[in-house]
Design a protein around this motif. Structure first.
Motif, PDB file in Angstrom:
ATOM      1  N   VAL A  47       0.859  -1.178   0.000  1.00  0.00           N
ATOM      2  CA  VAL A  47       0.000   0.000   0.000  1.00  0.00           C
ATOM      3  C   VAL A  47       0.897   1.230   0.000  1.00  0.00           C
ATOM      4  N   SER A  49       0.981   5.108   0.560  1.00  0.00           N
ATOM      5  CA  SER A  49       0.123   6.101   1.192  1.00  0.00           C
ATOM      6  C   SER A  49       0.965   7.243   1.728  1.00  0.00           C
ATOM      7  N   THR A  50       0.295   8.334   1.999  1.00  0.00           N
ATOM      8  CA  THR A  50       0.968   9.470   2.615  1.00  0.00           C
ATOM      9  C   THR A  50       1.196   9.169   4.087  1.00  0.00           C
ATOM     10  N   SER A  55       0.531  14.594   6.881  1.00  0.00           N
ATOM     11  CA  SER A  55      -0.530  13.815   6.239  1.00  0.00           C
ATOM     12  C   SER A  55      -1.465  13.183   7.259  1.00  0.00           C
ATOM     13  N   LEU A  86      -0.884  11.648  -4.375  1.00  0.00           N
ATOM     14  CA  LEU A  86      -1.792  11.028  -3.412  1.00  0.00           C
ATOM     15  C   LEU A  86      -2.532  12.081  -2.585  1.00  0.00           C
ATOM     16  N   ASP A 352      -3.788   1.374   5.963  1.00  0.00           N
ATOM     17  CA  ASP A 352      -3.217   2.701   5.753  1.00  0.00           C
ATOM     18  C   ASP A 352      -3.674   3.644   6.859  1.00  0.00           C
ATOM     19  N   SER A 355      -7.871   5.833   5.306  1.00  0.00           N
ATOM     20  CA  SER A 355      -9.113   5.364   4.697  1.00  0.00           C
ATOM     21  C   SER A 355     -10.178   4.991   5.726  1.00  0.00           C
TER      22      SER A 355
END
Length: 405
Positions: A47, A49-50, A55, A86, A352, A355
């Motif tokens: 994954v 992701s930030t 973030s 992203l 993550d 989400s």
């Protein structure tokens, strides 16, 4: 001054690209056996992701309905393109791209039911200084939050002169200020820095300080940090901290100028301590609608039990996002603690960092549910009183709820 519904936030500091491989579920994950030399480990999809406080906290607050400006620095490279992509062009508008250093990234090793390990390359984070803060954009905000100075070299060099300068300038602009930490690698230059002096320089201009118990004991009481790690014998050290440890640390932090101390206690929840009324009435633009309920408080809220626990990556940042959203919107300290617990609980149910975070109306609906199961807070001391209605423990230093109007 903006009304509470329209308050605006800048989140500055560390921003990274997180690369998190998904590990297969196992009845019992043997970390030592799995990560032995020469072993090939099969994992699932990675994954992207930030990551980092900018973030994890900033975008979580945005998902909770707050207008947020992100302020950080990345490299003009492929990872920088992925990272800003992203985030989205509009949200990344105040993020600098520079060519002299690469974009920070972290390889997140997060097997099921095992505390995560981070392999971190600091890149541009090490060059971020007081001159990289967008003060013009900050001028339109009510709250300024900064995260992870221990992974940003200029923030801890020279006894934290750059960090103190940032908070001095922001505080002089009249904003409410908040600061989060990260646990330094003991063998690194950050681990060898004089954090007591760094904090003494910065904290007089910090209104809300939100470290974990391990981070702050590492910085202010290394003997206690080592003692609790030794007692843990490989288990989670937060289980072995005592309420008096939190009380002693909070006393030190309040004496250094902080007005609100939130100690993140992992699975045990959060400990809150606040200053006297005269100080709590002077917290900048995100001022409290009623100061008395926030003055001389000592509270503890247990964390919510997640039946589908996936990863703790970013859980502390999500917890901070929930707390700060409640604070700037004028909620009580008890409600802010419980909002923090809810947003942290939302986070750990996804691999993550973002989400799982719900919007503000759904989060408030969960706040009204007093039946959600919680993890043990570990407060056997009879001096702590639990209020079922407020879903919080009141400590011996607390201004009791019965005295509040």
């Amino acid at each position: 001054m903006n009304n509470q519904a329209d308050r605006k936030v800048m989140v500055a500091g560390n921003l990274v690209l997180d690369i998190t491989p998904r590990f297969p579920a196992a009845d019992k994950f043997d970390f030592g056996r799995m990560f032995s030399p020469g072993k090939l480990i099969h994992v699932g999809e990675a994954v992207l992701s930030t990551g980092g406080a900018v973030s994890n906290t900033g975008l979580a607050m945005a998902k909770l309905g707050v207008e947020v400006i992100l302020n950080s620095k990345v490299g003009d490279d492929n990872f920088g393109e992925i990272l800003t992509g992203l985030i989205g062009n509009r949200a990344a508008a105040r993020i600098k791209k520079v060519s002299e250093r690469p974009t920070p990234y972290t390889l997140v090793i997060a097997p099921p039911d095992v505390d995560r390990i981070f392999l971190h390359a600091p890149g541009t984070s090490d060059t971020f200084g007081a001159d990289d803060v967008d003060y013009e954009a900050a001028g339109s905000c009510d709250l300024f939050h900064f995260g992870y100075p221990p992974v940003m070299k200029r923030m801890y060099e020279n006894d934290g002169e750059e960090l103190a300068e940032i908070f001095r300038r922001i505080k002089d602009m009249g904003l409410t200020t908040s600061l989060d930490m990260a646990l330094p690698d003991p063998s690194s230059s950050a681990g060898e820095a004089n954090w007591r002096k760094i904090l003494a320089n910065a904290l007089p201009c910090v209104d809300i300080f939100l470290p974990s118990i391990e981070e702050i004991t590492f910085m202010l009481d290394r003997d206690l940090f080592e003692k609790r790690c030794t007692e843990a014998k490989g288990r989670d050290p937060v289980l072995f901290y005592e309420p008096r440890d939190c009380q002693a640390i909070a006393d030190k932090l309040l004496s250094m100028g902080v007005k609100t101390v939130l100690l993140k206690m992992g699975i045990r929840g959060c400990y809150l301590r606040t200053a006297q009324e005269a100080k709590m009435s002077d917290v900048g633009r995100a001022s409290l609608p009623k100061v008395a309920p926030w003055s001389n408080r000592e509270l503890w809220a247990a964390s919510l039990r997640a039946d589908s626990f996936v990863s703790a990556v970013g859980a502390g940042d999500a917890t901070i996002a929930g707390f700060l959203c409640g604070f700037i919107r004028g909620f009580s300290p008890e409600d802010c603690l419980n909002i923090a617990s809810i947003v942290g609980w939302q986070n750990v149910q996804r691999l993550d960092t973002l989400s799982g975070i719900e919007d503000w109306p759904k989060t408030l609906k969960l706040l009204g549910d007093k039946t959600m199961p919680r993890n043990p807070a570990g407060l056997q001391d009879s001096t702590w009183d639990f209020c079922a209605q407020r879903q919080a423990y009141s400590g011996p230093n607390d201004q009791k709820a019965s005295r509040l109007k």
